[in-house]
Motif scaffolding. Structure first.
Motif, PDB file in Angstrom:
ATOM      1  N   ALA A  86       6.285   8.432   1.332  1.00  0.00           N
ATOM      2  CA  ALA A  86       6.036   7.034   0.959  1.00  0.00           C
ATOM      3  C   ALA A  86       7.300   6.193   1.120  1.00  0.00           C
TER       4      ALA A  86
ATOM      5  N   PHE B  82       1.891   4.521  -3.304  1.00  0.00           N
ATOM      6  CA  PHE B  82       1.933   5.986  -3.353  1.00  0.00           C
ATOM      7  C   PHE B  82       3.309   6.496  -3.784  1.00  0.00           C
ATOM      8  N   ALA B  83       4.344   5.741  -3.469  1.00  0.00           N
ATOM      9  CA  ALA B  83       5.667   6.090  -3.993  1.00  0.00           C
ATOM     10  C   ALA B  83       5.651   5.999  -5.524  1.00  0.00           C
TER      11      ALA B  83
ATOM     12  N   LEU C 170       0.843  -1.204   0.000  1.00  0.00           N
ATOM     13  CA  LEU C 170       0.000   0.000   0.000  1.00  0.00           C
ATOM     14  C   LEU C 170       0.878   1.253   0.000  1.00  0.00           C
ATOM     15  N   THR C 171       1.887   1.259   0.837  1.00  0.00           N
ATOM     16  CA  THR C 171       2.775   2.418   0.927  1.00  0.00           C
ATOM     17  C   THR C 171       3.536   2.634  -0.376  1.00  0.00           C
TER      18      THR C 171
ATOM     19  N   ALA D 171      -6.277   7.723  -3.077  1.00  0.00           N
ATOM     20  CA  ALA D 171      -6.323   7.614  -1.612  1.00  0.00           C
ATOM     21  C   ALA D 171      -7.764   7.547  -1.117  1.00  0.00           C
TER      22      ALA D 171
ATOM     23  N   ALA E 110      -2.136  15.040  -0.265  1.00  0.00           N
ATOM     24  CA  ALA E 110      -2.580  15.595  -1.544  1.00  0.00           C
ATOM     25  C   ALA E 110      -3.404  16.865  -1.328  1.00  0.00           C
TER      26      ALA E 110
ATOM     27  N   ILE F  88      -3.388  11.041  -7.164  1.00  0.00           N
ATOM     28  CA  ILE F  88      -3.024  10.570  -5.827  1.00  0.00           C
ATOM     29  C   ILE F  88      -4.184  10.792  -4.853  1.00  0.00           C
ATOM     30  N   GLY F  89      -4.777  11.980  -4.918  1.00  0.00           N
ATOM     31  CA  GLY F  89      -5.918  12.263  -4.049  1.00  0.00           C
ATOM     32  C   GLY F  89      -7.070  11.301  -4.306  1.00  0.00           C
TER      33      GLY F  89
ATOM     34  N   ALA G 174       3.699   8.890  -7.132  1.00  0.00           N
ATOM     35  CA  ALA G 174       4.496  10.122  -7.142  1.00  0.00           C
ATOM     36  C   ALA G 174       5.553  10.070  -8.239  1.00  0.00           C
TER      37      ALA G 174
END
Lengths: 296, 296
Positions: free
Chosen positions: B147, A122-123, A118-119, A147, B126, A143-144, A126
């Motif tokens: 992240a 997001f990497a 999960l973490t 999430a 975000a 990203i928003g 980005a």
């Protein structure tokens, strides 16, 4: 178009990207990277990442540029399966014919492997900006949205209601909530992510969102139907598990015929939503037809 | 400056923002939002979010503008505690004198509450861009760094090594790895996030990073020392748990005197790193002096 060959080719593209984007198996501490890769490469249709690529393509974008986002969606899907399989949740020993993550690596590492996937998602999201694959405003929007779709307003909300549901409490509205959130939210955001990153306009985005919502519903109903009348050899898993687990499903609530009709209707609505696109939506069209006729 | 009053005021600011940024307790499905809030508001010094605010302030930024990022770091910290306390991990029934999340809500909801806090952290990050609190390029850099810091190269890596460590295997290098990753990575990225969002220059960022690394080390050593010679009434928790659990600690490996000296040295290095800043670094300076002298 040989749709299944196309699907396979795209899934293979995703697999190569996943391998590239994940920490190597021997990176310290190796056990967590082994566990992440074990579950990630345990099979699966890669439908979510393929949707990201196809949505980008549909609005004229380059699918290769959205590969990090596509992979991120697959990481989130895999994390949710690992945690879902845990003894405290569904307590499943096997998934796709292989022992589940916690059966191989133990519960502690399985929990952490889910957290790590999960973490890392997001990497990866980005990374779209870092490598200038898309304008940074679009990356932030995605990203928003991811999430939110993966959080309590989406995936986790569906998981919570599914976890608490017993067969006495699940009516049609609850079943719809579970499906729309537990599986629907990720399909929806996959399509939106690919489209947003590739620069879709307002109307295109709206149409693709309607497509995704209907596709997710058709997919889920067909999943329920296959658990009743599918061929275990073809599916690669035993059938009848929903009934044994007293799970609420479309066929259980509405009967097989009604479920089939509802899936067909959803496919038609998905196709109708694609009307404003040209032949670049060809793959999404084939995919919609596939989900409700598939036997695996 | 009355440092403790300042610390409390900033923590209260963070608490109000957390309350505002979290889904309300009765949002559907309520149990997950209750569980998230239960653990988030179970006490805690709010050191990570306070570091985000103070780093922004140090480089001339407005602390209020980095509140979403500050709260995100606290969500990530809280998620890691919830998962860490699970039966499959440390199996802790109490934290800060209150029953742990899984003792109150059950294991399934505790796992999902941790997942949800982690996921919501990225939604909050975000938000910095959505509300135009900082230029979008800075926001994306922070998301990428958070992240990585929360992933297997940081927090989760430390957690994995800590989970696998038994007292025979933990030497000084392993202990340092655990501390630098399990706790150090979030301190470091908290300071960097606040500084980056507020527009820190290269040299400022480097200095603040050195500050954070030394602060984290001092904090951790003092934690270990307090577990040996702290006052349970003042700490709000029993002491001696590290020894009972045969946990590797600075005092256990090097003795209390050496541990104290190392903490003092780290504080001095943290202060030295702040030399290029003016009086706006006052709070960070006080904080560094506080961590190694605190008795709670």
């Amino acid at each position: 178009m040989d749709f299944l060959a196309e699907l396979k080719a795209r899934a293979a593209l995703v697999d190569r990207a996943l391998d590239e984007f994940l920490p190597p198996e021997d990176a310290y501490p190796p056990v967590i990277h082994r566990a992440m890769r074990y579950s990630l490469f345990a099979g699966g249709k890669r439908l979510r990442p393929v949707l990201v690529l196809a949505a980008a393509e549909t609005v004229g974008g380059d699918p290769v540029k959205v590969l990090p986002a596509a992979c991120a969606l697959e990481l989130i899907h895999t994390y949710s399966l690992i945690h879902d399989d845990l003894p405290a949740m569904d307590n499943d020993d096997f998934r796709r014919g292989k022992p589940t993550c916690h059966r191989v690596f133990g519960e502690a590492i399985a929990i952490l492997a889910g957290d790590a996937l999960l973490t890392h998602a997001f990497a990866l999201l980005a990374r779209n900006a870092r490598e200038q694959l898309a304008p940074v405003e679009r990356v932030i929007q995605v990203i928003g949205e991811v999430a939110v779709a993966a959080g309590t307003p989406g995936l986790i909300g569906g998981q919570v209601v599914d976890t608490l549901a017993t067969d006495d409490t699940v009516d049609a509205a609850t079943l719809e909530y579970i499906h729309r959130h537990k599986t629907g939210a990720l399909y929806r955001v996959s399509v939106r992510a690919g489209a947003i990153l590739a620069g879709a306009g307002e109307k295109q985005l709206e149409a693709l969102t309607a497509y995704a919502e209907n596709l997710g519903l058709a997919f889920q109903i067909q999943d329920d139907i296959l658990d009743v009348e599918g061929d275990p050899a073809r599916l690669g898993k035993p059938v009848g598990s929903d009934k044994r687990n007293k799970k609420a499903t479309y066929p259980a609530l509405f009967g097989l015929d009604m479920a089939r009709a509802r899936a067909k209707e959803a496919v038609e609505e998905a196709l109708a939503a694609l009307e404003l696109f040209d032949e670049r939506a060809g793959f999404l069209r084939e995919l919609a037809r596939f989900v409700a006729t598939r036997d695996f």
